[in-house]
Design a protein around this motif. Structure first.
Motif, PDB file in Angstrom:
ATOM      1  N   LYS A  64       0.813  -1.211   0.000  1.00 41.66           N
ATOM      2  CA  LYS A  64       0.000   0.000   0.000  1.00 41.66           C
ATOM      3  C   LYS A  64       0.854   1.270   0.000  1.00 41.66           C
ATOM      4  CE  LYS A  64      -4.017  -1.962  -0.206  1.00 41.66           C
ATOM      5  NZ  LYS A  64      -4.811  -1.847  -1.476  1.00 41.66           N
ATOM      6  N   VAL A  65       1.956   1.277   0.750  1.00 41.73           N
ATOM      7  CA  VAL A  65       2.772   2.492   0.746  1.00 41.73           C
ATOM      8  C   VAL A  65       3.403   2.707  -0.630  1.00 41.73           C
ATOM      9  CG1 VAL A  65       3.239   2.516   3.225  1.00 41.73           C
ATOM     10  CG2 VAL A  65       4.806   1.309   1.693  1.00 41.73           C
ATOM     11  N   ASP A  66       3.719   1.612  -1.328  1.00 47.02           N
ATOM     12  CA  ASP A  66       4.243   1.743  -2.690  1.00 47.02           C
ATOM     13  C   ASP A  66       3.189   2.320  -3.625  1.00 47.02           C
ATOM     14  OD1 ASP A  66       6.715   0.790  -1.997  1.00 47.02           O
ATOM     15  OD2 ASP A  66       6.342  -1.267  -2.665  1.00 47.02           O
ATOM     16  N   GLU A  67       1.935   1.949  -3.397  1.00 45.63           N
ATOM     17  CA  GLU A  67       0.842   2.435  -4.243  1.00 45.63           C
ATOM     18  C   GLU A  67       0.445   3.864  -3.883  1.00 45.63           C
ATOM     19  OE1 GLU A  67      -1.307  -1.965  -4.746  1.00 45.63           O
ATOM     20  OE2 GLU A  67      -2.322  -0.328  -3.682  1.00 45.63           O
ATOM     21  N   VAL A  68       0.287   4.109  -2.596  1.00 46.29           N
ATOM     22  CA  VAL A  68      -0.264   5.387  -2.118  1.00 46.29           C
ATOM     23  C   VAL A  68       0.807   6.461  -2.019  1.00 46.29           C
ATOM     24  CG1 VAL A  68      -1.396   6.514  -0.165  1.00 46.29           C
ATOM     25  CG2 VAL A  68      -2.117   4.217  -0.871  1.00 46.29           C
ATOM     26  N   LYS A  69       2.036   6.071  -1.648  1.00 49.63           N
ATOM     27  CA  LYS A  69       3.130   7.009  -1.395  1.00 49.63           C
ATOM     28  C   LYS A  69       2.681   8.143  -0.459  1.00 49.63           C
ATOM     29  CE  LYS A  69       5.880   6.012  -5.489  1.00 49.63           C
ATOM     30  NZ  LYS A  69       5.352   4.642  -5.518  1.00 49.63           N
TER      31      LYS A  69
END
Length: 336
Positions: A64-69
């Protein structure tokens, strides 16, 4: 949308994404998610139901952090433990549960449990087994490991991206020592393990303001507040001090200036304890101990007896123009 009936900060985290990681047995439907979204109406707030098994939860969060940044990640309790390991992002770990297995055993979490908030999968109950406790123990042993393998430069940079916030009434998790062994930015706030509106506004929002200012390269005007203006004759905060302090920290960079008597170290300890008790998180690392006020350069200095040689505009509390802190508030409100 802005709401005139709740405390909001539309200028903070404006246009940014805040990711929230919930605690054990909770979900993305946590009331904390709503509180963050309400407080920062111009920010995007995202949260996800974390899987029960920690390895699955970490895999989901890294995806998710890779997607949302996200511009900022906030995690509470178990979510704070996970948040520490999401390197490369600005993060706030609130009452982080770095000893999950021990916490689960000591607080009777073994056996059938009920999810505290609705889950997207519709599940209402789950089981905590010894095998699950072992999984959490193995996961928490991974905390801080990547940080300690970094080069000194990268480690120092990462440490400046992480804050640990610890409630002084937390009766569930006690990991101050675990955190401070690896990160310098650790702060106590007035509150219990679960955040409520007061502990969030007074304990977490000031840190978010510092992070947002750093991200934006925002430099606020400096206001110095002398120790003599804080305490009344009974050792309590002067009338309207809290109101004035809250007003000022939302608009200025505020420092408390305390005398540093060489031969009376107890005075320093007393002042530090008083400031932590009554001004709490917003005063963290914003206290200056000095006997040389005239060396301080800033914009405003609030004092009972200002020195003639101050390198900023002097405001004399107790004078005809500024009899109380209410007059000080009025003065600054006219400047904005």
């Amino acid at each position: 949308m802005e709401n005139d009936y709740v405390l909001q900060y539309p200028d903070l985290m404006d246009g940014k994404t805040i990711m929230y990681n919930h605690g054990f047995g909770s979900s993305a439907a946590s009331g904390t998610v709503k509180l963050i979204a309400r407080t920062f109406p111009n920010a995007k707030v995202v949260a996800f139901d974390l899987p029960l098994h920690p390895a699955d939860a970490m895999a989901l969060l890294r995806q998710k952090v890779d997607e949302v940044k996200p511009d900022l990640i906030i995690g509470t309790s178990m979510g704070g433990m996970y948040t520490e390991m999401l390197y490369g992002y600005d993060r706030i770990c609130v009452n982080p549960a770095f000893q999950m297995a021990t916490t689960m055993k000591e607080h009777g979490m073994t056996g059938k449990q009920t999810w505290q908030n609705p889950r997207q999968d519709g599940e209402t109950e789950f089981m905590v087994t010894k095998a699950l406790e072992k999984e959490y123990k193995e996961t928490t042993e991974q905390c801080f490991t990547q940080l300690e393998t970094m080069t000194p430069e990268d480690k120092a940079r990462e440490q400046q991206r992480v804050w640990g916030l610890f409630g002084d009434k937390d009766d569930l998790v006690h990991t101050w020592g675990d955190f401070t062994a690896h990160y310098p930015q650790a702060v106590h706030f007035h509150g219990a393990h679960r955040m409520d509106d007061s502990s969030f506004i007074n304990g977490v929002v000031p840190v978010i303001r510092w992070i947002d200012d750093r991200q934006e390269g925002r430099e606020r005007q400096i206001v110095y507040i002398d120790w003599s203006t804080l305490v009344d004759n009974y050792g309590k905060p002067k009338a309207s001090l809290h109101k004035a302090f809250t007003y000022l920290i939302e608009r200025y960079q505020v420092y408390i200036v305390v005398p540093a008597p060489t031969n009376c170290h107890d005075d320093l300890t007393h002042a530090a304890e008083w400031i932590e008790q009554y001004l709490s998180t917003p005063a963290h690392d914003h206290v200056i101990y000095t006997n040389q006020k005239t060396l301080l350069y800033g914009d405003f200095y609030i004092d009972m007896k200002p020195d003639d040689n101050l390198l900023c505009t002097a405001i004399q509390l107790g004078s005809p123009d500024f009899k109380t802190w209410e007059e000080v508030i009025t003065y600054f409100s006219r400047l904005s």
